[in-house]
Write an enzyme that holds these catalytic residues in place. Structure first.
Site, PDB file in Angstrom:
ATOM      1  N   SER A  10       0.740  -1.018   0.049  1.00 49.59           N
ATOM      2  CA  SER A  10       0.056  -0.240   0.146  1.00 49.59           C
ATOM      3  C   SER A  10       0.697   1.477   0.483  1.00 49.59           C
ATOM      4  CB  SER A  10      -0.831  -0.118   1.346  1.00 49.59           C
ATOM      5  OG  SER A  10      -0.867   1.324   1.586  1.00 49.59           O
ATOM      6  N   TYR A  53      -1.638  -1.286  10.603  1.00 50.51           N
ATOM      7  CA  TYR A  53      -1.792  -1.374   9.214  1.00 50.51           C
ATOM      8  C   TYR A  53      -0.521  -0.295   8.596  1.00 50.51           C
ATOM      9  CZ  TYR A  53      -3.446  -0.767   4.158  1.00 50.51           C
ATOM     10  OH  TYR A  53      -3.905  -0.937   2.992  1.00 50.51           O
TER      11      TYR A  53
END
Length: 314
Positions: A152, A165
């Site tokens: 990401s 995350y």
């Protein structure tokens, strides 16, 4: 989006790819792009309705039906069995795309052990399990081979609501960048893909929390909060197929880093400036400079396909 996956058929037609989290979002977009390039596919899934919709898409296109593999990527024994099944079904496995992940947000200082174990277990542990399960089969195969780990933009850009995350994606980034050096001498490509805002339902991960990780430190989302957050993905997110086509292009070009969203140039510029500004301005001892020069040379040699030993670093 101007990338036509069919333009890469010469490179990839008939190659076998396994993709995790492959019946929704970026996983599905990647599967569709790969199919348009003539690849044969094995796809992991969790939800029956999503699997059925994906199967229908392949049937409508007249493509070979993928091998659908129900899989929780945190289950090591199941992952190993899936790898065996895929290799047995197709004979060889050439491409692995570790895509499955969860997006869960909350202040890191309030996180519980369960928050860490769940998010890291899927986002980093799932990648580890994919590599451990499929690497022997990919090494045993012939011809063009490649591994893509989907992280990401959070692998570069941390945020106040995404500490765990972000940690998981930083970990995937570090693992992939190092693994690339190890695979180059074996003629196996290795890419890190870092997408940004994409039209997926990743925002809804908090609704799918497993019971064994129920002790959340994060407060439950307010009514409608996640849905409101999800409107950004739906209204402004990149088409997952475009992300998949960019992954295919990056694999073909042997790109170590696949960035899909151009809007982050300003972020990279600011981050680079902060890092340079943080370096002390002082003389470097000759010995330390020599060791760092050896490290840089080892990295370039590894990328060129040479096997690096510990002795090469001192």
């Amino acid at each position: 989006m101007t990338i036509d996956p069919a333009a890469y058929r010469e490179e990839w037609e008939g190659r076998v790819a396994f993709i995790t989290g492959a019946v929704t979002g970026i996983g599905l977009g990647t599967a569709q792009a790969f199919a348009d390039a003539g690849m044969r596919l094995a796809l992991s899934w969790r939800n029956e309705d999503d699997r059925a919709a994906t199967e229908a898409w392949f049937a409508e296109k007249g493509y070979e039906k993928p091998l659908f593999c129900k899989l929780d990527v945190t289950d090591r024994e199941a992952f190993a069995q899936v790898a065996q099944d895929v290799a047995r079904h197709f004979g060889e496995v050439h491409v692995l795309v570790n895509n499955a992940g969860v997006s869960v947000f909350g202040p890191t200082d309030e996180a519980s052990y369960d928050d860490y174990d769940w998010i890291m277990g899927v986002n980093f542990g799932g990648v580890v399990n994919g590599l451990q399960s499929f690497m022997p089969h990919i090494k045993a195969s012939t011809g063009r081979r490649h591994i893509v780990n989907v992280a990401s933009m959070a692998a570069f850009l941390p945020g106040p609501q995404a500490g765990i995350y972000t940690a998981s994606k930083f970990a995937v980034r570090g693992l992939t960048d190092s693994l690339r050096y190890n695979l180059a001498p074996q003629k196996i490509g290795c890419s890190l893909c870092c997408p940004a805002l994409t039209r997926t339902n990743a925002w809804a991960s908090a609704h799918k929390r497993p019971e064994q990780f129920a002790d959340a430190g994060f407060a439950p989302p307010r009514e409608g909060e996640l849905e409101q957050f999800g409107t950004a993905f739906e209204q402004f997110g990149m088409d997952p197929y475009e992300v998949g086509a960019k992954i295919l292009r990056g694999m073909t070009r042997q790109d170590g880093l696949i960035l899909t969203h151009p809007e982050h140039a300003i972020d990279f510029t600011e981050e680079f400036a902060k890092q340079i500004a943080a370096l002390p301005v002082e003389a470097v001892p000759e010995g330390r400079a020599h060791i760092e020069a050896l490290r840089r040379k080892a990295g370039k040699d590894a990328e060129a396909g040479l096997k690096i030993e510990m002795d090469d670093l001192t």
